[in-house]
Design a protein around this motif. Structure first.
Motif, mmCIF file in Angstrom:
data_model
loop_
_atom_site.group_PDB
_atom_site.id
_atom_site.type_symbol
_atom_site.label_atom_id
_atom_site.label_comp_id
_atom_site.label_asym_id
_atom_site.label_seq_id
_atom_site.Cartn_x
_atom_site.Cartn_y
_atom_site.Cartn_z
ATOM 1 N N VAL A 10 56.314 60.393 -79.986
ATOM 2 C CA VAL A 10 56.132 59.953 -81.373
ATOM 3 C C VAL A 10 57.260 59.009 -81.781
ATOM 4 N N GLU A 11 58.477 59.335 -81.385
ATOM 5 C CA GLU A 11 59.610 58.461 -81.711
ATOM 6 C C GLU A 11 59.441 57.084 -81.064
ATOM 7 N N GLU A 12 58.981 57.052 -79.830
ATOM 8 C CA GLU A 12 58.762 55.771 -79.146
ATOM 9 C C GLU A 12 57.631 54.994 -79.817
ATOM 10 N N LEU A 13 56.595 55.692 -80.266
ATOM 11 C CA LEU A 13 55.516 55.028 -81.012
ATOM 12 C C LEU A 13 56.063 54.370 -82.272
ATOM 13 N N ARG A 14 56.994 55.038 -82.942
ATOM 14 C CA ARG A 14 57.610 54.465 -84.145
ATOM 15 C C ARG A 14 58.427 53.230 -83.809
ATOM 16 N N VAL A 15 59.163 53.278 -82.713
ATOM 17 C CA VAL A 15 59.984 52.133 -82.299
ATOM 18 C C VAL A 15 59.087 50.938 -81.978
ATOM 19 N N VAL A 16 58.045 51.180 -81.191
ATOM 20 C CA VAL A 16 57.122 50.104 -80.808
ATOM 21 C C VAL A 16 56.411 49.557 -82.047
ATOM 22 N N ALA A 17 55.979 50.432 -82.938
ATOM 23 C CA ALA A 17 55.314 49.987 -84.168
ATOM 24 C C ALA A 17 56.244 49.104 -84.994
ATOM 25 N N GLY A 18 57.508 49.470 -85.074
ATOM 26 C CA GLY A 18 58.468 48.649 -85.804
ATOM 27 C C GLY A 18 58.630 47.277 -85.178
ATOM 28 N N ALA A 19 58.652 47.239 -83.854
ATOM 29 C CA ALA A 19 58.798 45.960 -83.153
ATOM 30 C C ALA A 19 57.580 45.058 -83.358
ATOM 31 N N LEU A 20 56.422 45.657 -83.581
ATOM 32 C CA LEU A 20 55.185 44.888 -83.730
ATOM 33 C C LEU A 20 54.744 44.734 -85.190
ATOM 34 N N ASN A 21 55.551 45.223 -86.121
ATOM 35 C CA ASN A 21 55.160 45.197 -87.535
ATOM 36 C C ASN A 21 53.822 45.897 -87.745
ATOM 37 N N SER A 22 53.693 47.057 -87.158
ATOM 38 C CA SER A 22 52.445 47.806 -87.210
ATOM 39 C C SER A 22 52.755 49.244 -87.604
ATOM 40 N N THR A 23 51.788 50.122 -87.409
ATOM 41 C CA THR A 23 51.984 51.533 -87.690
ATOM 42 C C THR A 23 51.926 52.320 -86.379
ATOM 43 N N PRO A 24 52.570 53.476 -86.316
ATOM 44 C CA PRO A 24 52.487 54.299 -85.105
ATOM 45 C C PRO A 24 51.049 54.665 -84.742
ATOM 46 N N ALA A 25 50.215 54.914 -85.744
ATOM 47 C CA ALA A 25 48.821 55.275 -85.473
ATOM 48 C C ALA A 25 48.079 54.133 -84.781
ATOM 49 N N LEU A 26 48.248 52.915 -85.280
ATOM 50 C CA LEU A 26 47.580 51.762 -84.656
ATOM 51 C C LEU A 26 48.105 51.514 -83.247
ATOM 52 N N VAL A 27 49.398 51.653 -83.065
ATOM 53 C CA VAL A 27 49.982 51.465 -81.731
ATOM 54 C C VAL A 27 49.429 52.517 -80.777
ATOM 55 N N ALA A 28 49.347 53.769 -81.220
ATOM 56 C CA ALA A 28 48.816 54.831 -80.366
ATOM 57 C C ALA A 28 47.376 54.538 -79.952
ATOM 58 N N LEU A 29 46.562 54.108 -80.913
ATOM 59 C CA LEU A 29 45.171 53.784 -80.588
ATOM 60 C C LEU A 29 45.079 52.590 -79.639
ATOM 61 N N ALA A 30 45.850 51.541 -79.903
ATOM 62 C CA ALA A 30 45.827 50.352 -79.036
ATOM 63 C C ALA A 30 46.314 50.697 -77.632
ATOM 64 N N TRP A 31 47.325 51.532 -77.550
ATOM 65 C CA TRP A 31 47.865 51.957 -76.251
ATOM 66 C C TRP A 31 46.809 52.715 -75.458
ATOM 67 N N LEU A 32 46.107 53.627 -76.132
ATOM 68 C CA LEU A 32 45.057 54.378 -75.449
ATOM 69 C C LEU A 32 43.904 53.480 -75.028
ATOM 70 N N LEU A 33 43.518 52.559 -75.904
ATOM 71 C CA LEU A 33 42.417 51.650 -75.570
ATOM 72 C C LEU A 33 42.735 50.767 -74.364
ATOM 73 N N GLY A 34 44.003 50.508 -74.132
ATOM 74 C CA GLY A 34 44.405 49.649 -73.017
ATOM 75 C C GLY A 34 44.611 50.366 -71.703
ATOM 76 N N ARG A 35 44.419 51.674 -71.682
ATOM 77 C CA ARG A 35 44.635 52.441 -70.453
ATOM 78 C C ARG A 35 43.356 52.472 -69.621
ATOM 79 N N ASP A 36 43.482 52.252 -68.325
ATOM 80 C CA ASP A 36 42.310 52.233 -67.446
ATOM 81 C C ASP A 36 41.573 53.570 -67.414
ATOM 82 N N GLU A 37 42.319 54.673 -67.507
ATOM 83 C CA GLU A 37 41.693 55.989 -67.391
ATOM 84 C C GLU A 37 41.038 56.470 -68.682
ATOM 85 N N VAL A 38 41.136 55.695 -69.746
ATOM 86 C CA VAL A 38 40.526 56.061 -71.028
ATOM 87 C C VAL A 38 39.247 55.259 -71.213
#
Length: 93
Positions: A10-38
């Motif tokens: 969760v902390e890493e999601l917050r860091v990445v969201a801050g770097a992208l001017n986004s929210t942790p929830a959107l980053v989590a969803l985008a990260w999952l959507l980009g995974r081959d196994e999902v």
């Protein structure tokens, strides 16, 4: 799930969201959507605004280095048999 494992993710999601001017929830969803196994991501929305926000995740592109940060922090521990086999076979390769 073990909070000792979840909290760093969760902390890493917050860091990445801050770097992208986004929210942790959107980053989590985008990260999952980009995974081959999902194959799909199911989201629950309580409002039209929340649904619309969740759909923006499909357009959010995570740079490779940020994706790797999330992959690294979320790497599951190997179960007993697997880590023991790697330990035993480490000098065979």
């Amino acid at each position: 799930m073990d909070p000792r494992k979840v909290d760093p993710i969760v902390e890493e999601l917050r860091v990445v969201a801050g770097a992208l001017n986004s929210t942790p929830a959107l980053v989590a969803l985008a990260w999952l959507l980009g995974r081959d196994e999902v194959a799909t991501v199911i989201v629950g929305a309580c409002s039209e605004a929340q649904r619309a926000a969740n759909l923006q995740a499909a357009e959010l592109m995570l740079p490779a280095e940020l994706r790797q940060q999330l992959d690294r922090v979320s790497q599951p521990d190997l179960p007993y048999l697997h880590w023991m086999q790697r330990f035993r076979d480490r000098d065979r390769f």
